[in-house]
Write a protein that holds these residues in place. Structure first.
Motif, PDB file in Angstrom:
ATOM      1  N   LYS A  91     -17.619 -49.627   8.941  1.00  0.00           N
ATOM      2  CA  LYS A  91     -16.895 -48.504  10.218  1.00  0.00           C
ATOM      3  C   LYS A  91     -18.869 -47.325  10.784  1.00  0.00           C
ATOM      4  O   LYS A  91     -18.211 -47.387  12.565  1.00  0.00           O
ATOM      5  N   LEU A 102      -8.109 -55.361  11.565  1.00  0.00           N
ATOM      6  CA  LEU A 102      -8.767 -54.249  10.695  1.00  0.00           C
ATOM      7  C   LEU A 102      -7.232 -53.638  10.750  1.00  0.00           C
ATOM      8  O   LEU A 102      -7.092 -52.555   9.736  1.00  0.00           O
ATOM      9  N   LEU A 128     -15.404 -56.418  10.006  1.00  0.00           N
ATOM     10  CA  LEU A 128     -16.192 -56.044  10.421  1.00  0.00           C
ATOM     11  C   LEU A 128     -17.763 -55.771  10.421  1.00  0.00           C
ATOM     12  O   LEU A 128     -17.972 -56.091  10.997  1.00  0.00           O
ATOM     13  N   GLN A 181     -11.031 -56.547   5.991  1.00  0.00           N
ATOM     14  CA  GLN A 181     -11.189 -55.284   6.833  1.00  0.00           C
ATOM     15  C   GLN A 181     -12.574 -55.365   6.628  1.00  0.00           C
ATOM     16  O   GLN A 181     -13.133 -55.470   8.067  1.00  0.00           O
TER      17      GLN A 181
END
Length: 947
Positions: free
Chosen positions: A339, A293, A304, A300
């Motif tokens: 996220k 991350l 994720l 990222q």
């Protein structure tokens, strides 16, 4: 000076000059000449006649010159297979060259030339290169085996190349091993039989793991992918592999880390889950995943998406890392969304306070989509963590008090879900929710509040008044809201029958007589039949307890999850689709991914839930009927009051023998209800729409507009009528008429050729001039010899990969056609509708933002006359010609359509369509970044819609 100078030579007689330079003695001149040839080849010029001269230049030890020659030969290999045979001797000779770079270049080029005629010549050089002393040559030859297998798999097996490729797995050079692994993996994907030479045993895996430490990062990825597909013999074998793979978790390359995670996650299932080794390994996996991350946003995002899968499989790995997934102010929105999803998965009783604090802060951000998902995430926390449900509800009420419209509406949607999870527990907030009724304009929010009112109708004193307010605007509501209004009023009637018989009679009449939405009409008939035959059965069906929803409905089903875990680091793990979806090309096939709500702002009705799920979250469109219990119900018919009374409990006898029996005896009129006259809205209606994006209602082709008389429409293909393109005089005895059509997503030029000359015509060929859409023939023109006075037809497929040059008009096409007598020229206009592509449906939010982004001066108003078809027929006809309805809206009783289309050159056109009843025409507003297309679009609408 850069090589760009080679692309600017357009003088006449250039090929003759190049031929002379290629045959010269100076190597620097030859090199410049070949660069000019390749530049011409790159921009689409035919330089195949220079093939022998270029190949002759390959007789040199100059590596750069030889690479240029090989590049040229690879380009013309498919189109000129016979010419390619001229270069075979050069390739074979170079495969024995003392310089290993040239040997590798020769075998690589022969592998890239996918021509069957040279495969026999390729075998012997390839066999020698697989045993070459230089590792660079061996690793190049290993990949060439896979390329040759794709051309002729049987030949590879017969010549023993698979055995030689497997022997390279024991090579002393790690890069040779990595390339051999990659070649075997590629062959296994295309191999129809399970060849034993392509399987890996424990000894082979150990050799690969030994080479792992010395490979480059991409070599490590190939080897780890191979190890990931190995089935260990026992737990000890699996543990040994994990121990040797674990150091890769600290690698700097994200692809290596994800490949190592994939191997470990797959082998963890084999181990004893209670062992200390598994506990230790679980702790080790957290750090490398978190480290991903810190990379750039694109990495990222991929990380994720893969972490989301890992958490679903083993939530303990990152259970202490919640703060790592807190959103940063400068994160791109796609990273924020991922996220947020992971935060909810990691939320538990111990960290719910932190999560709620973060989510409440996110709900005050400026990004609307992110705020919506944050509010919805609070509801998911309430469903997931029982002890925190009250705090979550309190947080949602605080957000409602902010009076921010989209926050309030999203909060009401999630509170409805909380009511489903905790029935009869938080009814005290209903009063607060009802205060927001006047501000709700999104279909999902309105449907949610109506569901709440209907579900708790017996506890809301003014429930009838509230629902009657919705009934006043029933015809203007989204179909999702209409279904919910119908169900809520029936619920109200079943709980308070004495006071609401007129209301239920009104909604049933509207649903069955004044609508052409089949879902709404059928549900109305079902309720009608239930109430007329057995009110008690109606109560058992409509007021039945709903299955409780849970957070687990948002998880991927176990079988698909295991497959995705086995493909971490690939597109499958990013799109959450099985590998077969990409291999077969079926990118949009349905998958069993369960979503209580889709990522972001999509309706939950688009979710796909498998039948094995015990309880899944329904759409807010009113899915409260148990349809299986109603399949045998017939259409309603008048029933005598005595019959109803005999089947009804005493508490309902008076009601059912009175008001409802009157309802059932009411005749159903087939005449459509005509709306009151209203002025035709101008384009300002769209400006109102842009202010309220939630009021966009997805148009349903089943809705019958009252603006036009009803009509039956049979789909038509996108085809233009035949026109005379080349007259007898201009064609020197040859006449050509034709038309353009779009069939199965491809453009065709259909032609009829008539020979009025005194001799047979043959040797036909066709070529287009540069044009606005890059139209070029997709294949040679196939016309059989035409005898004297003979006629023939042909269909020429076209594609849009040619050179683009703006024409006037924009759809002008200049054509040259050759036969054995002469070259003839003509020009024609391509109907622009054949250039409308099948992917022209724009998403609603993209539509709104695009409309705003296009300058106001680009908007144009056109009128289409002679349109007498109904609106639903009109939508179907436009849809068949790739003009798609994005939304439908009613303003002052007048229907408006918002549509989009995409041209083959990538230009989008946005359309607002308003029927003009008085003049039997359509008023059309167009908005596009290129206004030159407007005249052609107007002609397209006129030809498609005018009767």
């Amino acid at each position: 000076m850069t090589d760009s100078k080679y692309f600017t030579t357009t003088k006449k007689g250039e090929l003759f000059e190049l031929k002379a330079e290629l045959n010269g003695d100076r190597k620097d001149v030859q090199k410049d000449a070949i660069k000019k040839v390749i530049a011409s080849m790159t921009v689409g010029k035919d330089v195949s006649q220079l093939f022998p001269d270029v190949i002759n230049c390959g007789q040199t030890d100059d590596l750069e010159l030889k690479k240029l020659v090989y590049l040229y030969s690879m380009n013309y290999a498919k189109s000129q297979p016979r010419l390619t045979l001229m270069a075979v001797n050069t390739f074979v000779k170079d495969s024995k060259h003392p310089n290993p770079l040239i040997r590798a270049l020769a075998v690589r080029t022969m592998g890239c030339i996918r021509v069957d005629e040279i495969t026999d010549y390729f075998c012997e050089p390839l066999r020698k290169c697989l045993k070459d002393d230089d590792p660079y040559v061996r690793k190049t030859a290993a990949v060439s085996v896979a390329k040759l297998y794709d051309i002729n798999g049987e030949l590879v097996e017969e010549q023993g190349f698979l055995e030689m490729l497997r022997d390279l797995l024991s090579d002393s050079n790690p890069m040779v091993v990595a390339n051999a692994v990659a070649a075997i993996a590629e062959i296994k994907e295309t191999c129809t039989s399970s060849h034993e030479l392509l399987s890996f045993n424990q000894g082979t895996i150990n050799k690969l793991l030994t080479a792992l430490n010395e490979c480059t990062e991409w070599g490590q990825v190939f080897i780890l992918d191979c190890v990931g597909g190995y089935e260990p013999r026992d737990e000890r074998d699996a543990q040994s592999i994990i121990e040797r793979v674990t150091p890769r978790l600290s690698h700097a390359n994200a692809a290596v880390v994800l490949s190592a995670v994939k191997v470990i996650m797959r082998l963890l299932d084999i181990l004893d889950q209670s062992s200390e080794f598994v506990s230790s390994l679980t702790r080790k996996l957290a750090a490398p995943l978190v480290t991903l991350l810190s990379a750039e946003p694109e990495i990222q995002y991929v990380a994720l998406r893969n972490i989301n899968l890992v958490i679903q499989k083993r939530p303990d790995i990152l259970k202490h890392e919640l703060k790592v997934f807190f959103v940063k102010y400068n994160d791109p929105v796609y990273v924020k969304m991922e996220k947020l999803d992971i935060m909810i998965r990691l939320t538990n009783q111990s960290n719910i306070t932190q999560t709620l604090s973060e989510l409440k802060e996110y709900a005050t951000e400026v990004d609307v989509d992110f705020v919506r998902k944050s509010v919805r995430a609070i509801g998911r926390c309430a469903i997931k963590v029982d002890v925190a449900a009250e705090r979550c509800v309190s947080t949602l009420l605080d957000l409602i008090q902010t009076k921010v419209n989209y926050v309030v509406q999203e909060a009401i949607v999630v509170i409805k879900d909380i009511f489903r999870k905790y029935p009869n527990k938080y009814e005290s907030v209903i009063g607060t929710l009802c205060e927001c009724l006047d501000t709700l304009d999104e279909p999902e929010a309105r449907a949610s509040i109506i569901w709440i009112i209907g579900e708790y109708a017996e506890r809301i004193d003014n429930a009838a008044e509230l629902l009657e307010g919705f009934l006043d605007s029933f015809h203007d509501e989204n179909s999702q809201v209409q279904l919910q209004i119908l169900t809520a009023i029936v619920k109200l009637f079943l709980t308070k029958p004495a006071d609401n018989q007129d209301l239920v009679q009104q909604v049933l009449s509207i649903s069955t007589q004044e609508t052409e939405n089949p879902d709404l009409r059928d549900r109305g008939y079902i309720y009608w039949r239930l109430l007329s035959t057995s009110p008690q059965a109606a109560k058992e069906v409509v007021l039945a307890d709903k299955p409780l929803i849970s957070e687990e409905t948002d998880c991927i089903e176990p079988a698909l999850l295991s497959e995705l875990i086995s493909n971490i680091g690939t597109l499958a793990s990013v799109y959450y689709k099985p590998v077969s979806a990409f291999i077969d090309g079926a990118l949009y096939r349905p998958i069993h991914r369960l979503r209580a709500e889709n990522a972001g702002d999509e309706d939950s009705s688009t979710s796909i839930a498998p039948p094995t799920l015990p309880s899944a979250k329904p759409s807010t469109g009113g899915g409260d009927l148990l349809i299986d219990d109603l399949l045998n119900l017939s259409m309603p018919s008048p029933i005598p009051a005595a019959t109803i009374t005999s089947q009804t409990p005493s508490s309902s006898i008076d009601l059912l023998s009175g008001g409802l029996s009157d309802l059932l005896d009411t005749g159903i009129s087939s005449a459509p209800v005509q709306p009151s006259a209203a002025p035709i809205p101008s384009s300002s209606g769209l400006h109102d729409l842009l202010g309220f994006d939630s009021s966009l209602n997805t148009a349903s082709p089943s809705l019958q507009s009252s603006a036009f008389p009803r009509q039956i429409y049979a789909p038509q293909s996108t085809v233009s009528s035949q026109q005379l393109w080349l007259t007898k005089e201009k064609g020197k005895g040859l006449t050509i008429s034709g038309s353009f059509a779009r069939r199965a997503g491809k453009i065709y030029m259909d032609m009829t050729l008539t020979n009025n000359t005194l001799q047979s015509l043959s040797g036909f060929a066709i070529q287009f001039n540069k044009n606005s859409f890059g139209l070029v023939p997709a294949s040679p023109l196939k016309v059989n010899p035409i005898p004297v006075n003979g006629t023939t037809t042909t269909s020429l497929p076209l594609n849009t990969t040619g050179t683009v040059q703006k024409m006037n008009p924009i759809n002008n096409l200049q054509v040259a056609i050759k036969n054995n007598i002469d070259v003839l020229y003509f020009a024609t206009l391509v109907p622009i509708q054949v250039l409308f592509t099948e992917d022209g449906l724009m998403e609603r939010k993209v539509y709104l933002s695009t409309w705003k982004d296009i300058p106001a001066q680009n908007e144009a108003q056109i009128s289409v006359s002679g349109v007498t078809m109904s609106l639903d027929v009109l939508q179907e006809r436009l849809k068949d010609n790739n003009i798609f309805t994005v939304a439908k809206r009613s303003v002052d009783g007048q229907d408006l359509l918002y549509q989009s289309l995409k041209l083959a050159n990538g230009i989008w056109c946005l359309i607002e369509l308003t029927p003009d009843l008085a003049n039997a025409s359509l008023q059309v507003s167009l908005k596009a970044r290129v206004t030159d297309i407007y005249p052609s679009i107007q002609k397209a609408f006129q030809s498609l819609l005018a009767n």
